[in-house]
Design a protein around this motif. Structure first.
Motif, PDB file in Angstrom:
ATOM      1  N   GLY A  42       0.567  -1.233  -0.047  1.00 35.01           N
ATOM      2  CA  GLY A  42      -0.055  -0.063   0.038  1.00 35.01           C
ATOM      3  C   GLY A  42       0.919   1.393   0.137  1.00 35.01           C
ATOM      4  N   GLN A  76      -3.557  -2.235   2.634  1.00 35.89           N
ATOM      5  CA  GLN A  76      -4.352  -2.391   1.262  1.00 35.89           C
ATOM      6  C   GLN A  76      -5.829  -2.660   1.639  1.00 35.89           C
ATOM      7  OE1 GLN A  76      -0.900  -4.791  -0.499  1.00 35.89           O
ATOM      8  NE2 GLN A  76      -1.499  -3.311  -2.312  1.00 35.89           N
ATOM      9  N   SER A  77      -5.952  -2.982   3.164  1.00 33.61           N
ATOM     10  CA  SER A  77      -7.281  -3.182   3.138  1.00 33.61           C
ATOM     11  C   SER A  77      -7.629  -3.072   5.136  1.00 33.61           C
ATOM     12  CB  SER A  77      -7.853  -4.610   2.711  1.00 33.61           C
ATOM     13  OG  SER A  77      -7.205  -5.457   3.816  1.00 33.61           O
ATOM     14  N   ASP A 110      -9.362  -6.513  -5.740  1.00 31.88           N
ATOM     15  CA  ASP A 110     -10.196  -6.523  -4.388  1.00 31.88           C
ATOM     16  C   ASP A 110     -10.821  -7.687  -4.260  1.00 31.88           C
ATOM     17  OD1 ASP A 110     -12.245  -6.315  -5.961  1.00 31.88           O
ATOM     18  OD2 ASP A 110     -12.464  -4.100  -5.998  1.00 31.88           O
ATOM     19  N   ASN A 114     -11.952  -6.823  -8.943  1.00 31.55           N
ATOM     20  CA  ASN A 114     -11.567  -5.642  -9.671  1.00 31.55           C
ATOM     21  C   ASN A 114     -10.046  -5.292  -9.318  1.00 31.55           C
ATOM     22  OD1 ASN A 114     -14.325  -5.710 -10.723  1.00 31.55           O
ATOM     23  ND2 ASN A 114     -15.192  -4.783  -8.532  1.00 31.55           N
ATOM     24  N   HIS A 116      -7.351  -3.408  -7.733  1.00 32.05           N
ATOM     25  CA  HIS A 116      -7.545  -2.753  -6.710  1.00 32.05           C
ATOM     26  C   HIS A 116      -6.867  -1.318  -6.695  1.00 32.05           C
ATOM     27  CE1 HIS A 116      -5.706  -2.145  -2.384  1.00 32.05           C
ATOM     28  NE2 HIS A 116      -6.663  -2.868  -1.978  1.00 32.05           N
ATOM     29  N   PRO A 117      -7.200  -0.283  -5.743  1.00 31.70           N
ATOM     30  CA  PRO A 117      -6.574   1.154  -6.067  1.00 31.70           C
ATOM     31  C   PRO A 117      -5.134   1.207  -6.104  1.00 31.70           C
ATOM     32  CG  PRO A 117      -8.311   1.059  -4.686  1.00 31.70           C
ATOM     33  CD  PRO A 117      -8.157  -0.402  -4.889  1.00 31.70           C
ATOM     34  N   THR A 118      -4.493   0.246  -5.519  1.00 32.97           N
ATOM     35  CA  THR A 118      -2.929   0.434  -5.125  1.00 32.97           C
ATOM     36  C   THR A 118      -2.500  -0.544  -6.714  1.00 32.97           C
ATOM     37  OG1 THR A 118      -2.750  -1.755  -3.940  1.00 32.97           O
ATOM     38  CG2 THR A 118      -2.975   0.362  -3.041  1.00 32.97           C
ATOM     39  N   ASN A 119      -3.205  -0.940  -7.302  1.00 35.75           N
ATOM     40  CA  ASN A 119      -2.763  -1.602  -8.726  1.00 35.75           C
ATOM     41  C   ASN A 119      -2.418  -0.607  -9.641  1.00 35.75           C
ATOM     42  OD1 ASN A 119      -2.347  -2.978 -11.115  1.00 35.75           O
ATOM     43  ND2 ASN A 119      -4.014  -4.424 -10.516  1.00 35.75           N
ATOM     44  N   LYS A 120      -1.242  -0.075 -10.170  1.00 39.39           N
ATOM     45  CA  LYS A 120      -0.854   0.844 -10.907  1.00 39.39           C
ATOM     46  C   LYS A 120      -0.670  -0.129 -12.357  1.00 39.39           C
ATOM     47  CE  LYS A 120      -1.562   3.815  -7.970  1.00 39.39           C
ATOM     48  NZ  LYS A 120      -2.878   4.717  -7.939  1.00 39.39           N
ATOM     49  N   SER A 123      -3.863   0.058 -15.367  1.00 44.94           N
ATOM     50  CA  SER A 123      -3.625   1.159 -16.227  1.00 44.94           C
ATOM     51  C   SER A 123      -2.554   1.189 -17.270  1.00 44.94           C
ATOM     52  CB  SER A 123      -3.948   2.414 -15.448  1.00 44.94           C
ATOM     53  OG  SER A 123      -3.673   3.452 -16.172  1.00 44.94           O
TER      54      SER A 123
END
Length: 371
Positions: A42, A76-77, A110, A114, A116-120, A123
């Motif tokens: 995270g 991360q959660s 997640d 889907n 995860h917000p920390t998965n860069k 993109s």
């Protein structure tokens, strides 16, 4: 002082082997193998990992199972819904366990599967796919600093005071100029064994600071290879009871910081007349300077402000400039590239702790996708 020295000696040998080879590592594995799953935590810069037994060898990430970990222990959660999935995306040979054992770079999902917000990475992968026809190549120069086991004292520096001023250390030789070469050589060879596209290494301007280069890599492979090379470096440093720091300005004052200089080219830049395309890309990047600074370290540019001061071979984070063979510029065009009229350019702004997925994603969004 004597108590501290005894504590250091005890801590240095705390694994009980005192540097000897683990006598159990040559035991037969019964046809099974170990896969070490690696993911980014995270913080956006820390790496975590754990081992899964595989019934048979494989180097194909598509055949590996999705696994999970406790995200509440990696920032991360939350504890009441802590499971985060890790999906294999790239495999490398394991230089520590060897044989059919592997290292596995993973992306995080997640609890619903889907991104995860920390998965860069996702993109970056999607944008690399959008511009794959221009065949973007990257090469990253990863700088880092070695510290002793406490993580506070630069490795090999005097216990009281500082080494001599910068000057004789860059690409130097001799124990009075170079510290940590055994780690560097071990890392280089381990990366070659693993299948990392390592291209070179050298001692840097500040003592106990080094650099290695990875590339050229096309598209998403740049991030995969650099992240795993970082994990290998920290894992090797464990064997020497040394801590690896990617802080962009680990020592305040008149000492060089650490960057992650990123070299970029597209097919058009590598062909005849490509210098014009390089200048066009640089112009686009200049218009997005603030966005790039924000994405070039995991703290939205705050880490890099300590490094990008306009001193110590950097440009100021407050302004954008470029030049041929100019190491005090935001972007440098190598002298040979200017002479050949084609090739690549170097973005000197990314910090040493930058996420290569975010950096390369930001670059193609600017110069290839017009974002």
């Amino acid at each position: 002082k004597q108590w501290y020295q005894r504590r250091v000696a005890i801590t240095a040998g705390m694994d009980g082997l005192d540097g000897l080879t683990n006598p159990f590592m040559d035991l037969d594995q019964g046809g099974k193998c170990q896969a070490y799953y690696i993911w980014i935590d995270g913080t956006g810069e820390g790496l975590r990992g754990k081992t899964k037994t595989l019934m048979e060898p494989t180097m194909d990430p598509e055949t590996l199972p999705v696994w999970n970990f406790d995200g509440s222990s990696t920032m991360q959660s939350l504890g009441q819904n802590s499971d985060i999935y890790i999906k294999p995306v790239a495999c490398f040979k394991d230089p520590f366990r060897r044989g059919d054992n592997i290292l596995v770079m993973c992306e995080t999902l997640d609890h619903e599967g889907n991104v995860h917000p920390t998965n860069k990475r996702r993109s970056c992968f999607e944008n690399m796919e959008k511009c794959k026809e221009v065949i973007p190549w990257f090469g990253i120069e990863q700088e880092y600093t070695m510290f002793d086991f406490t993580g506070r004292q630069p490795y090999g520096w005097p216990s009281n005071g500082y080494p001599g001023p910068q000057g004789p250390y860059y690409c130097g030789v001799g124990s009075d100029k170079v510290k940590g070469r055994k780690i560097v050589e071990a890392h280089y060879r381990a990366c070659m064994y693993a299948g990392i596209m390592i291209a070179g290494s050298n001692a840097e301007v500040m003592p106990s600071q080094w650099e290695y280069q990875v590339g050229p890599c096309e598209g998403i492979t740049m991030g995969d290879h650099l992240w795993v090379s970082r994990w290998i470096l920290s894992r090797i440093a464990e064997e020497f009871n040394v801590v690896i720091s990617y802080d962009p300005k680990p020592i305040p004052g008149d000492w060089n910081g650490a960057g992650c200089h990123t070299n970029i080219s597209t097919l058009a830049m590598r062909e005849e007349g490509g210098l014009e395309k390089i200048y066009e890309a640089i112009e686009l990047m200049g218009k997005k300077h603030e966005e790039h600074i924000h994405d070039y370290d995991p703290s939205g540019g705050e880490d890099n402000k300590r490094r990008l001061t306009g001193l110590h071979e950097t440009a100021s984070f407050e302004k954008f400039n470029f030049g041929v063979a100019h190491r005090g510029a935001s972007i440098r065009i190598p002298r040979q590239v200017a002479a050949d009229g084609k090739g690549y350019f170097e973005d000197r702004r990314p910090s040493s702790n930058a996420d290569p997925y975010v950096v390369t994603d930001r670059i193609v969004r600017t110069i290839c996708l017009g974002e």
